[in-house]
Design a protein around this motif. Structure first.
Motif, PDB file in Angstrom:
ATOM      1  N   LYS A  69       0.579  -0.929  -0.223  1.00 42.62           N
ATOM      2  CA  LYS A  69       0.314   0.492  -0.082  1.00 42.62           C
ATOM      3  C   LYS A  69       1.028   1.747  -0.275  1.00 42.62           C
ATOM      4  O   LYS A  69       0.474   1.688  -0.932  1.00 42.62           O
ATOM      5  CB  LYS A  69      -0.629   0.164   1.171  1.00 42.62           C
ATOM      6  CG  LYS A  69      -1.922  -0.821   0.947  1.00 42.62           C
ATOM      7  CD  LYS A  69      -2.957  -1.086   2.052  1.00 42.62           C
ATOM      8  CE  LYS A  69      -4.175  -1.700   2.299  1.00 42.62           C
ATOM      9  NZ  LYS A  69      -4.547  -2.111   3.561  1.00 42.62           N
ATOM     10  N   ASN A  70       1.652   1.614   0.830  1.00 41.88           N
ATOM     11  CA  ASN A  70       2.573   1.999   0.802  1.00 41.88           C
ATOM     12  C   ASN A  70       4.559   2.012   0.869  1.00 41.88           C
ATOM     13  O   ASN A  70       4.808   2.256   1.512  1.00 41.88           O
ATOM     14  CB  ASN A  70       2.630   2.940   2.109  1.00 41.88           C
ATOM     15  CG  ASN A  70       1.231   3.830   2.240  1.00 41.88           C
ATOM     16  OD1 ASN A  70       0.316   4.434   1.554  1.00 41.88           O
ATOM     17  ND2 ASN A  70       0.544   3.283   3.991  1.00 41.88           N
ATOM     18  N   LYS A 119      -2.871  -4.362  -0.752  1.00 43.80           N
ATOM     19  CA  LYS A 119      -3.553  -4.412  -1.774  1.00 43.80           C
ATOM     20  C   LYS A 119      -3.991  -6.036  -2.024  1.00 43.80           C
ATOM     21  O   LYS A 119      -2.900  -6.733  -3.227  1.00 43.80           O
ATOM     22  CB  LYS A 119      -3.282  -3.477  -2.557  1.00 43.80           C
ATOM     23  CG  LYS A 119      -3.512  -2.339  -1.842  1.00 43.80           C
ATOM     24  CD  LYS A 119      -3.188  -0.907  -3.223  1.00 43.80           C
ATOM     25  CE  LYS A 119      -1.963  -0.627  -2.965  1.00 43.80           C
ATOM     26  NZ  LYS A 119      -1.598   0.654  -4.257  1.00 43.80           N
TER      27      LYS A 119
END
Length: 125
Positions: A69-70, A119
């Motif tokens: 995600k990051n 994700k």
């Protein structure tokens, strides 16, 4: 491993009061007939990186790789390089796996324990 097995491995489900937890998944890349991994990996020594040719993988594998995600990224020669454990499904060359299998298995488990940072694509199309 096919898409259905991958999808099931990524789920946490309960069936008849039995809970099935999400699995760690490790992709062990086998060399071609010339003992080369170039069909999947390309080393980029000038950027201290490796390109993964995920486009040739089945959809469930492809969708669960480079899905942090990051992600931590950096630029090199006009390309964006993703660092660290960017994929829920970690891959490793067969030659490295047989030399340090326990380390790679533990790494896959470590990533599984941080699944909320990825994700995950769980549903089949």
């Amino acid at each position: 491993m096919d898409s259905l097995e991958i999808s099931y491995s990524l789920r946490t489900t309960t069936v008849q009061n039995r809970k099935s937890n999400r699995n760690a998944i490790l992709g062990v890349v086998i060399p071609d007939e010339n003992n080369s991994y170039d069909w999947y990996y390309r080393d980029n020594p000038e950027c201290n990186s490796i390109t993964h040719f995920t486009g040739q993988l089945i959809e469930m594998l492809k969708e669960n790789m480079f899905n942090l995600k990051n992600p931590k990224t950096r630029e090199c020669n006009g390309s964006k390089i993703t660092e660290g454990d960017a994929s829920y499904i970690k891959t490793v060359k067969w030659s490295k796996f047989i030399a340090s299998s326990n380390w790679y298995i533990e790494k896959a488990i470590e990533i599984r324990n941080k699944a909320d940072e990825y994700k995950l694509k769980v549903q089949l199309n």
